[in-house]
Design a protein around this motif. Structure first.
Motif, PDB file in Angstrom:
ATOM      1  N   SER A   1       0.857  -1.182   0.000  1.00 31.26           N
ATOM      2  CA  SER A   1       0.000   0.000   0.000  1.00 31.26           C
ATOM      3  C   SER A   1       0.897   1.236   0.000  1.00 31.26           C
ATOM      4  CB  SER A   1      -0.932   0.000   1.215  1.00 31.26           C
ATOM      5  OG  SER A   1      -0.181   0.133   2.393  1.00 31.26           O
ATOM      6  N   PRO A   2       0.393   2.365  -0.500  1.00 38.08           N
ATOM      7  CA  PRO A   2       1.229   3.556  -0.599  1.00 38.08           C
ATOM      8  C   PRO A   2       1.684   4.108   0.755  1.00 38.08           C
ATOM      9  CG  PRO A   2      -1.023   4.054  -1.226  1.00 38.08           C
ATOM     10  CD  PRO A   2      -0.934   2.572  -1.043  1.00 38.08           C
ATOM     11  N   ASP A   3       1.023   3.695   1.821  1.00 44.15           N
ATOM     12  CA  ASP A   3       1.423   4.173   3.145  1.00 44.15           C
ATOM     13  C   ASP A   3       2.186   3.114   3.938  1.00 44.15           C
ATOM     14  OD1 ASP A   3      -0.790   2.576   3.416  1.00 44.15           O
ATOM     15  OD2 ASP A   3      -1.821   3.872   4.842  1.00 44.15           O
ATOM     16  N   SER A   4       2.623   2.046   3.262  1.00 49.53           N
ATOM     17  CA  SER A   4       3.341   0.986   3.977  1.00 49.53           C
ATOM     18  C   SER A   4       4.821   1.314   4.129  1.00 49.53           C
ATOM     19  CB  SER A   4       3.194  -0.347   3.237  1.00 49.53           C
ATOM     20  OG  SER A   4       3.942  -0.337   2.033  1.00 49.53           O
ATOM     21  N   LEU A   5       5.421   0.717   5.112  1.00 48.10           N
ATOM     22  CA  LEU A   5       6.848   0.899   5.364  1.00 48.10           C
ATOM     23  C   LEU A   5       7.662   0.343   4.196  1.00 48.10           C
ATOM     24  CD1 LEU A   5       9.040   1.798   7.361  1.00 48.10           C
ATOM     25  CD2 LEU A   5       8.915  -0.483   8.386  1.00 48.10           C
ATOM     26  N   THR A   6       7.294  -0.821   3.709  1.00 49.20           N
ATOM     27  CA  THR A   6       8.024  -1.457   2.603  1.00 49.20           C
ATOM     28  C   THR A   6       8.060  -0.570   1.371  1.00 49.20           C
ATOM     29  OG1 THR A   6       7.407  -3.647   3.393  1.00 49.20           O
ATOM     30  CG2 THR A   6       8.098  -3.478   1.100  1.00 49.20           C
ATOM     31  N   TYR A   7       6.904  -0.067   0.972  1.00 49.05           N
ATOM     32  CA  TYR A   7       6.806   0.773  -0.223  1.00 49.05           C
ATOM     33  C   TYR A   7       7.687   2.013  -0.098  1.00 49.05           C
ATOM     34  CZ  TYR A   7       4.776   3.797  -3.791  1.00 49.05           C
ATOM     35  OH  TYR A   7       4.599   4.633  -4.854  1.00 49.05           O
ATOM     36  N   ASN A   8       7.581   2.698   1.019  1.00 51.16           N
ATOM     37  CA  ASN A   8       8.338   3.933   1.195  1.00 51.16           C
ATOM     38  C   ASN A   8       9.836   3.687   1.336  1.00 51.16           C
ATOM     39  OD1 ASN A   8       6.446   6.286   1.186  1.00 51.16           O
ATOM     40  ND2 ASN A   8       5.403   4.947   2.612  1.00 51.16           N
ATOM     41  N   LEU A   9      10.227   2.607   2.001  1.00 55.53           N
ATOM     42  CA  LEU A   9      11.653   2.297   2.116  1.00 55.53           C
ATOM     43  C   LEU A   9      12.244   1.873   0.773  1.00 55.53           C
ATOM     44  CD1 LEU A   9      11.980   0.448   5.540  1.00 55.53           C
ATOM     45  CD2 LEU A   9      12.837   2.721   4.925  1.00 55.53           C
ATOM     46  N   MET A  10      11.478   1.135  -0.017  1.00 55.80           N
ATOM     47  CA  MET A  10      11.963   0.763  -1.350  1.00 55.80           C
ATOM     48  C   MET A  10      12.159   2.001  -2.218  1.00 55.80           C
ATOM     49  SD  MET A  10       9.894  -2.738  -2.292  1.00 55.80           S
ATOM     50  CE  MET A  10      10.673  -2.924  -3.904  1.00 55.80           C
ATOM     51  N   ASN A  11      11.198   2.919  -2.168  1.00 51.62           N
ATOM     52  CA  ASN A  11      11.323   4.152  -2.940  1.00 51.62           C
ATOM     53  C   ASN A  11      12.501   4.997  -2.457  1.00 51.62           C
ATOM     54  OD1 ASN A  11       9.400   4.351  -5.054  1.00 51.62           O
ATOM     55  ND2 ASN A  11       7.796   4.429  -3.514  1.00 51.62           N
ATOM     56  N   LEU A  12      12.637   5.127  -1.155  1.00 54.62           N
ATOM     57  CA  LEU A  12      13.722   5.939  -0.608  1.00 54.62           C
ATOM     58  C   LEU A  12      15.080   5.352  -0.953  1.00 54.62           C
ATOM     59  CD1 LEU A  12      14.716   8.306   1.135  1.00 54.62           C
ATOM     60  CD2 LEU A  12      14.481   6.801   3.119  1.00 54.62           C
ATOM     61  N   SER A  13      15.266   4.071  -0.706  1.00 56.51           N
ATOM     62  CA  SER A  13      16.572   3.470  -0.975  1.00 56.51           C
ATOM     63  C   SER A  13      16.868   3.447  -2.476  1.00 56.51           C
ATOM     64  CB  SER A  13      16.664   2.066  -0.371  1.00 56.51           C
ATOM     65  OG  SER A  13      15.642   1.241  -0.846  1.00 56.51           O
ATOM     66  N   PHE A  46      18.635  14.060 -11.587  1.00 59.55           N
ATOM     67  CA  PHE A  46      19.066  14.415 -10.241  1.00 59.55           C
ATOM     68  C   PHE A  46      17.928  15.100  -9.478  1.00 59.55           C
ATOM     69  CE2 PHE A  46      21.292  16.934  -7.041  1.00 59.55           C
ATOM     70  CZ  PHE A  46      22.214  16.038  -6.550  1.00 59.55           C
ATOM     71  N   VAL A  47      17.277  16.047 -10.136  1.00 56.98           N
ATOM     72  CA  VAL A  47      16.181  16.793  -9.501  1.00 56.98           C
ATOM     73  C   VAL A  47      15.005  15.881  -9.178  1.00 56.98           C
ATOM     74  CG1 VAL A  47      14.454  18.615  -9.863  1.00 56.98           C
ATOM     75  CG2 VAL A  47      16.857  19.026 -10.452  1.00 56.98           C
ATOM     76  N   ILE A  48      14.633  15.000 -10.106  1.00 53.99           N
ATOM     77  CA  ILE A  48      13.490  14.120  -9.831  1.00 53.99           C
ATOM     78  C   ILE A  48      13.805  13.165  -8.688  1.00 53.99           C
ATOM     79  CG2 ILE A  48      13.928  12.229 -11.464  1.00 53.99           C
ATOM     80  CD1 ILE A  48      10.869  12.405 -12.094  1.00 53.99           C
ATOM     81  N   GLU A  49      15.052  12.733  -8.570  1.00 51.72           N
ATOM     82  CA  GLU A  49      15.415  11.852  -7.454  1.00 51.72           C
ATOM     83  C   GLU A  49      15.347  12.599  -6.122  1.00 51.72           C
ATOM     84  OE1 GLU A  49      15.296   8.732  -7.837  1.00 51.72           O
ATOM     85  OE2 GLU A  49      15.229   8.997 -10.001  1.00 51.72           O
ATOM     86  N   LEU A  50      15.702  13.883  -6.118  1.00 45.29           N
ATOM     87  CA  LEU A  50      15.559  14.680  -4.889  1.00 45.29           C
ATOM     88  C   LEU A  50      14.097  14.756  -4.468  1.00 45.29           C
ATOM     89  CD1 LEU A  50      18.046  17.639  -5.484  1.00 45.29           C
ATOM     90  CD2 LEU A  50      18.354  15.653  -3.988  1.00 45.29           C
ATOM     91  N   PHE A  51      13.216  14.979  -5.430  1.00 42.44           N
ATOM     92  CA  PHE A  51      11.785  15.011  -5.124  1.00 42.44           C
ATOM     93  C   PHE A  51      11.292  13.635  -4.674  1.00 42.44           C
ATOM     94  CE2 PHE A  51      11.707  18.974  -7.602  1.00 42.44           C
ATOM     95  CZ  PHE A  51      10.994  19.773  -6.721  1.00 42.44           C
ATOM     96  N   ILE A  59      13.023  11.361  -3.115  1.00 40.98           N
ATOM     97  CA  ILE A  59      13.501  11.191  -1.737  1.00 40.98           C
ATOM     98  C   ILE A  59      12.611  11.967  -0.776  1.00 40.98           C
ATOM     99  CG2 ILE A  59      15.388  11.792  -0.151  1.00 40.98           C
ATOM    100  CD1 ILE A  59      17.318  11.035  -2.485  1.00 40.98           C
ATOM    101  N   ALA A  60      12.282  13.206  -1.129  1.00 40.13           N
ATOM    102  CA  ALA A  60      11.418  14.020  -0.264  1.00 40.13           C
ATOM    103  C   ALA A  60      10.049  13.366  -0.081  1.00 40.13           C
ATOM    104  CB  ALA A  60      11.265  15.425  -0.850  1.00 40.13           C
ATOM    105  N   ALA A  61       9.469  12.872  -1.171  1.00 42.16           N
ATOM    106  CA  ALA A  61       8.160  12.221  -1.083  1.00 42.16           C
ATOM    107  C   ALA A  61       8.231  10.966  -0.221  1.00 42.16           C
ATOM    108  CB  ALA A  61       7.654  11.870  -2.491  1.00 42.16           C
ATOM    109  N   SER A  62       9.309  10.209  -0.356  1.00 41.95           N
ATOM    110  CA  SER A  62       9.468   8.991   0.449  1.00 41.95           C
ATOM    111  C   SER A  62       9.638   9.333   1.925  1.00 41.95           C
ATOM    112  CB  SER A  62      10.679   8.188  -0.040  1.00 41.95           C
ATOM    113  OG  SER A  62      10.493   7.790  -1.369  1.00 41.95           O
ATOM    114  N   LEU A  63      10.374  10.384   2.212  1.00 45.70           N
ATOM    115  CA  LEU A  63      10.551  10.805   3.608  1.00 45.70           C
ATOM    116  C   LEU A  63       9.227  11.272   4.211  1.00 45.70           C
ATOM    117  CD1 LEU A  63      13.999  12.626   3.409  1.00 45.70           C
ATOM    118  CD2 LEU A  63      13.500  10.423   4.507  1.00 45.70           C
TER     119      LEU A  63
END
Length: 86
Positions: free
Chosen positions: A30-42, A60-65, A67-71
């Motif tokens: 799910s979009p609010d799961s720990l797994t989803y967000n950690l996979m996106n962040l890493s 580079f810019v899209i990856e910064l965004f 990372i921000a969304a994952s955080l």
């Protein structure tokens, strides 16, 4: 040899980000799961590392965004978990 190392780092990041999206679409995460967000962040961090070697400003810019969304997602996850345990 260093080219190969950064390609492997970047491809690992790509597989993590795309894998998270596929898991979401297949309803395995799910979009609010720990797994989803950690996979996106890493994945985004690994892609950012690879971009330090083969720089591309737009990527580079899209990856910064990303990372921000994952955080933000991780912050909301831990905030909801804290409220649920209170």
């Amino acid at each position: 040899m260093i080219d190969l190392m950064f390609d492997i780092i970047g491809m690992t990041g790509t597989f993590l980000v795309v894998g998270a999206f596929f898991m979401l679409q297949l309803e395995k995460a799910s979009p609010d799961s720990l797994t989803y967000n950690l996979m996106n962040l890493s994945g985004a961090i690994l892609l950012l590392i690879s971009l330090c070697y083969n720089f591309n400003l737009a990527s580079f810019v899209i990856e910064l965004f990303w990372i921000a969304a994952s955080l933000i997602g991780l912050f909301k996850y831990f905030k909801a978990k804290k409220l649920a345990s209170a």
